[in-house]
Design a protein around this motif. Structure first.
Motif, PDB file in Angstrom:
ATOM      1  N   MET A 194      25.212  38.502 -33.883  1.00  0.00           N
ATOM      2  CA  MET A 194      24.128  38.838 -32.960  1.00  0.00           C
ATOM      3  C   MET A 194      23.472  37.588 -32.388  1.00  0.00           C
ATOM      4  O   MET A 194      23.198  37.492 -31.187  1.00  0.00           O
ATOM      5  CB  MET A 194      23.071  39.684 -33.673  1.00  0.00           C
ATOM      6  CG  MET A 194      23.510  41.079 -34.053  1.00  0.00           C
ATOM      7  SD  MET A 194      22.191  41.924 -34.969  1.00  0.00           S
ATOM      8  CE  MET A 194      23.126  43.248 -35.743  1.00  0.00           C
ATOM      9  N   VAL A 195      23.212  36.622 -33.258  1.00  0.00           N
ATOM     10  CA  VAL A 195      22.579  35.379 -32.810  1.00  0.00           C
ATOM     11  C   VAL A 195      23.486  34.637 -31.839  1.00  0.00           C
ATOM     12  O   VAL A 195      23.048  34.157 -30.783  1.00  0.00           O
ATOM     13  CB  VAL A 195      22.235  34.484 -34.020  1.00  0.00           C
ATOM     14  CG1 VAL A 195      21.745  33.119 -33.554  1.00  0.00           C
ATOM     15  CG2 VAL A 195      21.177  35.154 -34.889  1.00  0.00           C
ATOM     16  N   ALA A 196      24.788  34.560 -32.185  1.00  0.00           N
ATOM     17  CA  ALA A 196      25.735  33.827 -31.329  1.00  0.00           C
ATOM     18  C   ALA A 196      25.879  34.500 -29.970  1.00  0.00           C
ATOM     19  O   ALA A 196      25.829  33.834 -28.915  1.00  0.00           O
ATOM     20  CB  ALA A 196      27.088  33.739 -32.027  1.00  0.00           C
ATOM     21  N   VAL A 197      26.046  35.814 -29.978  1.00  0.00           N
ATOM     22  CA  VAL A 197      26.216  36.552 -28.720  1.00  0.00           C
ATOM     23  C   VAL A 197      24.960  36.453 -27.863  1.00  0.00           C
ATOM     24  O   VAL A 197      25.022  36.212 -26.646  1.00  0.00           O
ATOM     25  CB  VAL A 197      26.553  38.028 -29.014  1.00  0.00           C
ATOM     26  CG1 VAL A 197      26.425  38.867 -27.745  1.00  0.00           C
ATOM     27  CG2 VAL A 197      27.965  38.149 -29.573  1.00  0.00           C
ATOM     28  N   GLY A 198      23.808  36.631 -28.496  1.00  0.00           N
ATOM     29  CA  GLY A 198      22.555  36.535 -27.758  1.00  0.00           C
ATOM     30  C   GLY A 198      22.341  35.152 -27.171  1.00  0.00           C
ATOM     31  O   GLY A 198      21.901  35.004 -26.025  1.00  0.00           O
ATOM     32  N   ALA A 199      22.655  34.119 -27.942  1.00  0.00           N
ATOM     33  CA  ALA A 199      22.461  32.744 -27.466  1.00  0.00           C
ATOM     34  C   ALA A 199      23.402  32.421 -26.313  1.00  0.00           C
ATOM     35  O   ALA A 199      22.998  31.809 -25.315  1.00  0.00           O
ATOM     36  CB  ALA A 199      22.682  31.763 -28.613  1.00  0.00           C
ATOM     37  N   ILE A 251      14.927  34.727 -25.528  1.00  0.00           N
ATOM     38  CA  ILE A 251      14.399  33.437 -25.980  1.00  0.00           C
ATOM     39  C   ILE A 251      15.313  32.307 -25.514  1.00  0.00           C
ATOM     40  O   ILE A 251      14.853  31.245 -25.062  1.00  0.00           O
ATOM     41  CB  ILE A 251      14.244  33.418 -27.516  1.00  0.00           C
ATOM     42  CG1 ILE A 251      13.114  34.372 -27.941  1.00  0.00           C
ATOM     43  CG2 ILE A 251      13.948  32.012 -28.016  1.00  0.00           C
ATOM     44  CD1 ILE A 251      12.972  34.514 -29.439  1.00  0.00           C
ATOM     45  N   SER A 252      16.625  32.538 -25.587  1.00  0.00           N
ATOM     46  CA  SER A 252      17.593  31.537 -25.134  1.00  0.00           C
ATOM     47  C   SER A 252      17.476  31.298 -23.632  1.00  0.00           C
ATOM     48  O   SER A 252      17.579  30.156 -23.163  1.00  0.00           O
ATOM     49  CB  SER A 252      19.019  31.977 -25.481  1.00  0.00           C
ATOM     50  OG  SER A 252      19.190  32.106 -26.868  1.00  0.00           O
ATOM     51  N   VAL A 253      17.260  32.367 -22.872  1.00  0.00           N
ATOM     52  CA  VAL A 253      17.063  32.221 -21.422  1.00  0.00           C
ATOM     53  C   VAL A 253      15.843  31.348 -21.142  1.00  0.00           C
ATOM     54  O   VAL A 253      15.902  30.404 -20.335  1.00  0.00           O
ATOM     55  CB  VAL A 253      16.881  33.598 -20.752  1.00  0.00           C
ATOM     56  CG1 VAL A 253      16.363  33.433 -19.326  1.00  0.00           C
ATOM     57  CG2 VAL A 253      18.193  34.355 -20.724  1.00  0.00           C
ATOM     58  N   ALA A 254      14.727  31.674 -21.794  1.00  0.00           N
ATOM     59  CA  ALA A 254      13.490  30.930 -21.555  1.00  0.00           C
ATOM     60  C   ALA A 254      13.650  29.461 -21.932  1.00  0.00           C
ATOM     61  O   ALA A 254      13.241  28.560 -21.181  1.00  0.00           O
ATOM     62  CB  ALA A 254      12.345  31.570 -22.332  1.00  0.00           C
ATOM     63  N   ARG A 265      10.811  30.773 -13.409  1.00  0.00           N
ATOM     64  CA  ARG A 265      11.625  31.822 -14.028  1.00  0.00           C
ATOM     65  C   ARG A 265      11.477  31.844 -15.548  1.00  0.00           C
ATOM     66  O   ARG A 265      11.662  32.889 -16.179  1.00  0.00           O
ATOM     67  CB  ARG A 265      13.093  31.635 -13.656  1.00  0.00           C
ATOM     68  CG  ARG A 265      13.432  31.963 -12.217  1.00  0.00           C
ATOM     69  CD  ARG A 265      13.158  33.402 -11.828  1.00  0.00           C
ATOM     70  NE  ARG A 265      13.703  34.396 -12.711  1.00  0.00           N
ATOM     71  CZ  ARG A 265      13.988  35.641 -12.369  1.00  0.00           C
ATOM     72  NH1 ARG A 265      13.798  36.031 -11.113  1.00  0.00           N
ATOM     73  NH2 ARG A 265      14.457  36.499 -13.220  1.00  0.00           N
ATOM     74  N   ALA A 266      11.121  30.721 -16.156  1.00  0.00           N
ATOM     75  CA  ALA A 266      10.853  30.718 -17.596  1.00  0.00           C
ATOM     76  C   ALA A 266       9.640  31.603 -17.897  1.00  0.00           C
ATOM     77  O   ALA A 266       9.652  32.394 -18.850  1.00  0.00           O
ATOM     78  CB  ALA A 266      10.621  29.292 -18.087  1.00  0.00           C
ATOM     79  N   GLY A 267       8.598  31.473 -17.071  1.00  0.00           N
ATOM     80  CA  GLY A 267       7.452  32.369 -17.229  1.00  0.00           C
ATOM     81  C   GLY A 267       7.829  33.810 -16.973  1.00  0.00           C
ATOM     82  O   GLY A 267       7.367  34.732 -17.664  1.00  0.00           O
ATOM     83  N   TRP A 268       8.710  34.017 -15.994  1.00  0.00           N
ATOM     84  CA  TRP A 268       9.198  35.345 -15.644  1.00  0.00           C
ATOM     85  C   TRP A 268       9.953  35.969 -16.820  1.00  0.00           C
ATOM     86  O   TRP A 268       9.975  37.198 -16.982  1.00  0.00           O
ATOM     87  CB  TRP A 268      10.120  35.215 -14.433  1.00  0.00           C
ATOM     88  CG  TRP A 268      10.229  36.421 -13.565  1.00  0.00           C
ATOM     89  CD1 TRP A 268      10.169  37.730 -13.940  1.00  0.00           C
ATOM     90  CD2 TRP A 268      10.443  36.429 -12.149  1.00  0.00           C
ATOM     91  NE1 TRP A 268      10.341  38.554 -12.856  1.00  0.00           N
ATOM     92  CE2 TRP A 268      10.505  37.779 -11.736  1.00  0.00           C
ATOM     93  CE3 TRP A 268      10.619  35.433 -11.201  1.00  0.00           C
ATOM     94  CZ2 TRP A 268      10.723  38.148 -10.413  1.00  0.00           C
ATOM     95  CZ3 TRP A 268      10.830  35.800  -9.893  1.00  0.00           C
ATOM     96  CH2 TRP A 268      10.875  37.142  -9.490  1.00  0.00           C
ATOM     97  N   ALA A 269      10.559  35.155 -17.664  1.00  0.00           N
ATOM     98  CA  ALA A 269      11.300  35.658 -18.825  1.00  0.00           C
ATOM     99  C   ALA A 269      10.390  35.879 -20.036  1.00  0.00           C
ATOM    100  O   ALA A 269      10.559  36.852 -20.786  1.00  0.00           O
ATOM    101  CB  ALA A 269      12.417  34.677 -19.190  1.00  0.00           C
TER     102      ALA A 269
END
Length: 510
Positions: free
Chosen positions: A109-114, A54-57, A366-370
């Protein structure tokens, strides 16, 4: 036709960099290698992956909306090292989330993922900018090298115990940064690519010269509206294919592949890498020696056929047992890897022709790709946890998976759209063709619109295609065609094609 050439060290280094970056995604989120033996390992992986994707997108969407600010950020000298360092640090921290007290583990988890999502999203854009500076031949070599390297690195990763596996995963973005920096430097020295910094400066000058709302004249192959449409089509196509692949992959992994364990699991991925290698080499050779638009369509059809078959094979392990999932899973991995290589080449070519909009275009696609794979994981997990694995529960995934692929190839990014995209690729013979057309248009005083119609006629396009491409009526296109024939003193489309082919190139200054 493009001449074959031996891959250079710079092209291989850039490709290896892409392979390391792609392998990191698989290492961090597509296996339990970092969490093996830990309590709540699977739920932790799911949580970190969800936050990260989600952060990537979101990062890509914001970067696309704030393209000029993003350009300044990723072209800064510090970004090439700071971004991969942040990805590496978050990778090392991922397994530690399971060892924290209740409450703190969720925050971690949230911090690492973000952190991993934001940093990897920006680092991905830097890769996109780098690839857009390559010729089509160099891009094919780099994308093929990256696809093969990623598959092999992931297979190797699966053989390690958690601690060395974590160290290997964390090292991937760092290796990617070093290889990308040196590879682009070598290509710039060889005259095969600009540096990212000089390309960004040139793009800024073009935007200032032409104005913020206008496309540069040398990008006249695409208007702003046409570029927006192509961007949306590529994003939607990537999202649909990604959804189909990830939904099916989620079920394959839980239908016996994951339970094989250790060397067996690595062998499955290694087999997928081998299949991907054969296909990638075939695609690369076909693209590098492309003579007609039909060749590109054949390649696209072949990839779509592979993807559809990998979805349809989902019934095999359901009916015949878990072991049958191994080959199907390998085909699924190989087909999606090859589709990714194909799309890297197309997207890089589009961004190459539109330097003033390259970050915006790349980021949105790439947002769509994610987002597509994210939706696929959610769908696959729902089937697993709510319905279980059976013929009845697998059929909806098969149906939606095949439907998504058919919509992607038939409507989102059709053969006609592929032909338009291929026209944008920076291939040497196409540059010569455009130069010849420009020379003829100047010598015979063709108007801008007549020049556009002449180019399409010289490519062998028919009147309905030209009407749709230039948004003109049939009578207007016919009138332009007649004016072109009169000014060039010819009487047919074949005579025009012959005229362009026989026009000598303007000699270059020595």
């Amino acid at each position: 036709m493009q001449h074959e050439h031996t891959p250079t060290s710079g092209e291989l280094m850039v490709g290896a960099a892409l392979g390391c970056s792609t392998a990191w995604v698989s290492m961090a989120f597509k296996s339990m290698g970092l969490y093996a033996g830990m309590a709540q390992a699977e739920s932790t992986l799911d949580a970190v992956y969800l936050v990260s994707i989600i952060s990537v997108a979101l990062t890509l969407l914001v970067a696309g909306a704030l393209a000029q600010e993003t350009e300044k950020l990723i072209t800064g000298k510090a970004s090439i090292w700071a971004l991969p360092a942040a990805i590496a640090a978050s990778t090392l921290a991922m397994p530690l989330c399971t060892r924290l007290p209740a409450g703190a583990d969720i925050t971690a988890m949230v911090a690492v993922g973000a952190i991993s999502g934001v940093a990897s999203g920006l680092f991905l854009i830097r890769f996109g900018v780098s690839f857009s500076l390559l010729s089509t031949g160099s891009c094919i070599i780099a994308a093929a090298t990256g696809t093969i390297a990623a598959s092999l690195l992931f297979a190797l990763f699966l053989l390690f115990d958690p601690l060395p596996a974590c160290s290997l995963a964390a090292s991937m973005p760092l290796f990617a940064a070093v290889l990308l920096a040196f590879g682009m430097h070598v290509l710039a020295d060889q005259g095969k690519a600009e540096s990212i910094e000089s390309a960004a400066e040139q793009a800024r000058k073009e935007r200032e010269k032409e104005g913020p709302e206008r496309m540069p004249k040398r990008e006249s192959a695409l208007s702003g509206r046409e570029l927006d449409r192509l961007t949306l089509q590529l994003a939607l196509c990537s999202a649909l294919i990604g959804f189909s692949n990830e939904a099916v992959r989620t079920l394959y992994v839980h239908m016996g592949v994951r339970d094989v364990g250790g060397v067996g699991y690595a062998t499955v991925e290694g087999g997928g890498a081998f299949v991907a290698t054969v296909i990638v080499v075939g695609i690369a050779l076909a693209l590098a020696n492309m003579k007609t638009q039909r060749m590109a369509r054949n390649i696209y059809h072949f990839l779509i056929l592979l993807l559809v078959n990998s979805v349809l094979l989902l019934l095999v392990p359901v009916v015949y047992g878990q072991r049958a999932a191994l080959i199907a899973h390998a085909l699924n991995s190989a087909s999606y890897a090859c589709f990714g290589m194909f799309m890297w080449t197309i997207l890089a070519g589009v961004c190459n022709r539109c330097p003033g909009q390259r970050i915006r275009t790349f980021a949105f696609v790439r947002a769509g790709w994610a987002l597509g794979p994210l939706a696929g994981v959610v769908a696959g997990r729902f089937v697993l946890h709510q319905l279980g694995i059976s013929v009845e529960s697998a059929m909806p995934i098969i149906g939606f998976g095949v439907l998504a692929i058919l919509i992607a190839s038939g409507f989102a990014f059709s053969e006609t759209d592929l032909a338009r995209a291929m026209d944008l690729l920076p291939i040497r013979h196409k540059r010569r063709f455009r130069e010849k057309c420009a020379r003829i248009a100047a010598e015979h005083a063709l108007s801008d619109r007549e020049s556009q119609v002449m180019v399409l006629l010289a490519k062998g396009r028919n009147l309905p295609y030209i009407q749709d491409e230039l948004l003109l009526s049939k009578s207007t296109v016919s009138t332009h065609r007649q004016h072109i024939y009169t000014k060039l003193d010819i009487h047919s489309q074949q005579e025009l094609i012959d005229l362009v082919q026989n026009t000598k190139e303007k000699p270059t200054a020595s």
